[in-house]
Design a protein around this motif. Structure first.
Motif, PDB file in Angstrom:
ATOM      1  N   PRO B  30      35.977  16.717  -0.784  1.00  0.00           N
ATOM      2  CA  PRO B  30      36.034  16.035  -1.112  1.00  0.00           C
ATOM      3  C   PRO B  30      36.062  14.987  -2.382  1.00  0.00           C
ATOM      4  N   GLU B  31      36.107  13.492  -3.278  1.00  0.00           N
ATOM      5  CA  GLU B  31      36.577  13.270  -3.877  1.00  0.00           C
ATOM      6  C   GLU B  31      35.128  12.112  -3.859  1.00  0.00           C
ATOM      7  N   ILE B  32      34.342  13.036  -5.205  1.00  0.00           N
ATOM      8  CA  ILE B  32      32.992  12.360  -5.745  1.00  0.00           C
ATOM      9  C   ILE B  32      33.158  11.468  -6.880  1.00  0.00           C
ATOM     10  N   GLN B  33      32.481  10.131  -6.681  1.00  0.00           N
ATOM     11  CA  GLN B  33      32.230   9.525  -7.799  1.00  0.00           C
ATOM     12  C   GLN B  33      30.749  10.220  -8.172  1.00  0.00           C
ATOM     13  N   ARG B  34      30.329  10.677  -9.370  1.00  0.00           N
ATOM     14  CA  ARG B  34      28.738  11.463 -10.229  1.00  0.00           C
ATOM     15  C   ARG B  34      28.699  10.407 -11.195  1.00  0.00           C
ATOM     16  N   VAL B  35      27.083  10.261 -10.987  1.00  0.00           N
ATOM     17  CA  VAL B  35      26.344   8.764 -11.029  1.00  0.00           C
ATOM     18  C   VAL B  35      25.448   9.647 -13.086  1.00  0.00           C
ATOM     19  N   ALA B  36      25.862   8.713 -13.441  1.00  0.00           N
ATOM     20  CA  ALA B  36      24.773   8.668 -15.081  1.00  0.00           C
ATOM     21  C   ALA B  36      23.245   8.299 -15.055  1.00  0.00           C
TER      22      ALA B  36
END
Lengths: 512, 512
Positions: B30-36
């Motif tokens: 999967p392609e994951i958008q990380r958070v910050a």
């Protein structure tokens, strides 16, 4: 509109690029939402790619932002190899966002601009043929110049969104655990590149030295890396070291260094536990040598030394005169080797070093900072970007960032050949005079009038004549005369950001 | 709905909490958008706060998520001090999201639940009075149990959004540079806490040892820390060490350890450069000792040892039998001290250790893993969470994560007292049988039928009887009989996530 240092800024570009003019060196207490990269999930077993051509085909598309680091300096073999492939692949409209550009990259950047491969650039600086090319209107869009701390800020804000980072390392394992300390072409701290590794959507390592898994210490971690490419050579070890490694013998430089040392030792900051950043170059090394003797004589030890680190600084660490050394980059092999073996040398990233939008950067804790200048004006504004001919030939580096230290000293000769260093108005304002405290020349020093405490502390010291900066400017003018005003076109070729992301000045296209 | 291990999952809760049932141990790509996190900008000069009361007043509001680490284990003095203040401040509806909960925290958690201060919990596990309390319906909302790797994943996805992290450290400077290696209450790697430091919106350090700035090595960095609170004591050094530090003398444990070693050494993975995770406890130390001798006898060296690290493992490093040790936590002072001085021991965070949604975690590279079990069933599913009475008394830890290794061995006695370990169906499925390869008991081993390669390799080895797992189950049943089926209410008291964030099983309220 104008920035607070009285520079006219082009309304159209400021609006188009959504910029605000520089107002103040105070950062205040904003609340910032950081950004984060995308992660392409894998077990990491298929990261090795045979060729740069393959990895470029897999990663780079028209319109992307790509990045590189400049830790190899003029020994860099990575940038030109990758850009060659990208140009040949016919990729267009890239934004080039390296930590900085060194001379060895110039020809390739110019070729890439001419080919339409690169249409935007953000960098710490540029010199030589590239600076000349840009100053003469070679790039359609203005270059954005950012300090090292500001680049970290921009990446953490999302102002710079790196799609693909190409990072050369002297050692990596097959999953991408890497450091700058082992291998043939070592440079020590990966400080600037650590930002790219953490924030780029895709991270490509290039190395000539694939070592057993797991490689430690892992400055760059396997969790950050998508591809590992084996190349013949990442760099020329003999050209990685930057600037002088030997004490200067130039009497003028020695005199300035001695006076810089006098300013430091007579300031209220010279006490046990003080901290400093000296930078590189023969004159800086001379300051370090004088300072060493003063520390021994006065039984004073420093808490930390910061910045680009040189062997004379790590020697102080080994002597016990400095307790910790914080390396965002290392300027010579001695400093790089020392970081590898000495637990009191800490590798730090550019954000920790100098991002102003942080929970405290190292530069915020600095007592004493010695910086250079191409020009300094009577408002103490400093130019480290353009020559007196208006042509780009410098880099912001950490100049704006470190200038926030408690005692910021600009060390510069009054004149260089037939060119004045102390001038009525600098060609380009990079660091605002508000953050500069003392100018040291071979004839004497000038103190920023707002620092009444320093004026009191530094007046009446034998061998340390104190002038008004206007007087030093007149002394310079008397020696070299008044140059003919520069002529520019209306076109803006570069925006100079202050470290907070506002615009402090611009660079115009020079008229031949 | 059901998870792939045939466990019924409550539709209402699954939908309400937006959960999917567990399907497969394969993570895919999967392609994951990380958070910050958010950053409250400052120069860092005002981080020292006089009291926990003050810092709680400045940071914690109703409804927030707060976190702690469990590196002090049962020597922890931080959790109870902070929670006391939070309860007394009348704060309500908090989600408690520590890396795990240890017994010393139990009374305070129960009090906080009763006071309405804590209304949600996510943890690796819980034991003793707290497990009993939750299993009997003491907390309204179900506890979410996550493995160490899954907690890292959830934090990086934003499934766990930490508002305030309270992190105890044995040394920190006034800006928050901290490590777990120096001071009175040292525990070595800060591996789990590094996630909180990187992702929490507000980070509070608590320490009994404020050292000179800058503190190095900085496992937690000043750029991550908002407050530093000085407390009298962060922990009891004598209670930080977990489990046995001495080789077991129990003949049954020795027999199992010897057979585990036989399984390893006769497997195709026992070759130069192999890697392993053994875990803690007397039996694990015994395995390490047998393995050491086998490595010497066969002139085999390991590339790395992973996980919770013990002194017998760092002894292998010093002997040159293991090249690198990767520490997400250290189980004894010997391992902690060794990490401080040995450059070949690398501190790793929980993401690098085991986050499945990564560019490769360390567990993905593991050859040999030895894990424990409260129960294992004839489908090789493992329970490390609930007792045979259905009561919560365990922790997932890294169990699901490390089980993805190439050779996953469950080491467990056939029966414990009057209770069978090998059962027809485990009370709670934590680790799916699909990722388990071999069960080793004191009577012999059972091999997962899908591992025909291991069946071929491990059959006909003297002293290593191979059974079908159904036969081992019957042997256990013959010894202890068939227990009366457990009785539960319809109420779900805990959700067991698989490491990818799906739900693999639930825990129901026990009927008395």
């Amino acid at each position: 509109m104008k920035s607070k240092v009285n520079r006219e800024l082009p309304d159209d570009l400021m609006n188009k690029l959504d910029y605000k003019p520089f107002e103040t060196t105070e950062i205040g207490h904003p609340e910032i939402q950081r950004v984060a990269p995308k992660v392409h999930v894998s077990t990491g077993d298929d990261k090795i790619v045979d060729s740069i051509k393959q990895v470029v085909a897999d990663t780079v598309k028209d319109g992307m932002t790509i990045s590189f680091h400049h830790h190899f300096r003029n020994g860099d073999f990575v940038f030109n190899q990758v850009m060659r492939v990208i140009i040949d692949a016919g990729i267009k409209n890239l934004t080039l966002a390296p930590s900085s550009l060194t001379g060895v990259m110039n020809d390739m950047v110019i070729e890439a601009i001419k080919a339409g491969t690169i249409t935007n650039i953000t960098s710490s600086g540029m010199r030589g043929s590239l600076g000349d090319f840009v100053s003469h209107g070679g790039l359609k869009n203005p270059v954005i110049f950012r300090s090292h701390g500001n680049r970290a800020r921009a990446i953490e804000h999302g102002d710079i969104k790196i799609d693909v980072a190409f990072l050369g390392v002297p050692s990596a394992d097959r999953l991408g655990n890497a450091n700058g300390m082992e291998g043939n072409a070592v440079f020590g701290s990966l400080g600037y590149a650590l930002m790219d590794a953490q924030y780029a959507d895709q991270v490509v390592l290039l190395t000539d030295n694939i070592v057993d898994y797991p490689n430690t210490p892992a400055s760059i971690k396997q969790t950050q890396v998508d591809y590992v490419v084996k190349v013949d050579k990442v760099g020329d070890p003999d050209k990685i070291g930057s600037g002088a490694t030997r004490f200067t013998k130039d009497p003028k430089e020695l005199k300035i260094a001695s006076m810089v040392n006098d300013v430091i030792t007579h300031s209220p900051y010279f006490k046990d536990g003080f901290s400093f950043q000296t930078g590189s170059g023969g004159a800086a090394l001379a300051v370090t040598r004088y300072l060493r003797q003063s520390m021994i004589d006065n039984q004073i030890k420093a808490s930390f030394a910061l910045g680009g680190i040189t062997k004379p600084t790590t020697d102080l660490l080994n002597e016990g005169l400095v307790k910790k050394v914080m390396d965002v980059q290392d300027f010579d092999k001695g400093a790089a080797d020392s970081m590898h073996t000495n637990g009191n040398q800490q590798e730090i990233d550019a954000s920790w070093y100098a991002d102003p939008d942080n929970k405290g950067a190292m530069v915020d804790q600095l007592d004493v900072v010695i910086l250079s200048a191409l020009e300094i004006d009577t408002k103490f504004n400093v130019n480290v970007m353009t020559g007196s001919d208006g042509v780009i030939r410098g880099a912001i580096g950490g100049h704006q960032d470190a200038a926030t230290g408690k005692l910021t000293i600009i060390s510069a000769p009054l004149v260089r050949g037939r060119i004045a260093t102390v001038v009525p108005d600098v060609t380009t304002v990079v660091t605002p005079g508000d953050s500069v405290d003392v100018l040291v020349t071979e004839f004497g020093i000038a103190i920023n009038p707002k620092r009444t405490d320093l004026i009191a502390a530094l007046s009446n010291i034998p061998g340390l004549p104190v002038y008004k900066i206007e007087d030093l400017q007149k002394m310079a003018e008397k020696r070299v005369g008044t140059p003919k005003p520069l002529e520019y076109t209306d076109r803006t070729v570069a925006m100079i950001e202050y470290r907070d992301g506002t615009v402090i000045d611009t660079v115009k296209e020079v008229k031949d």
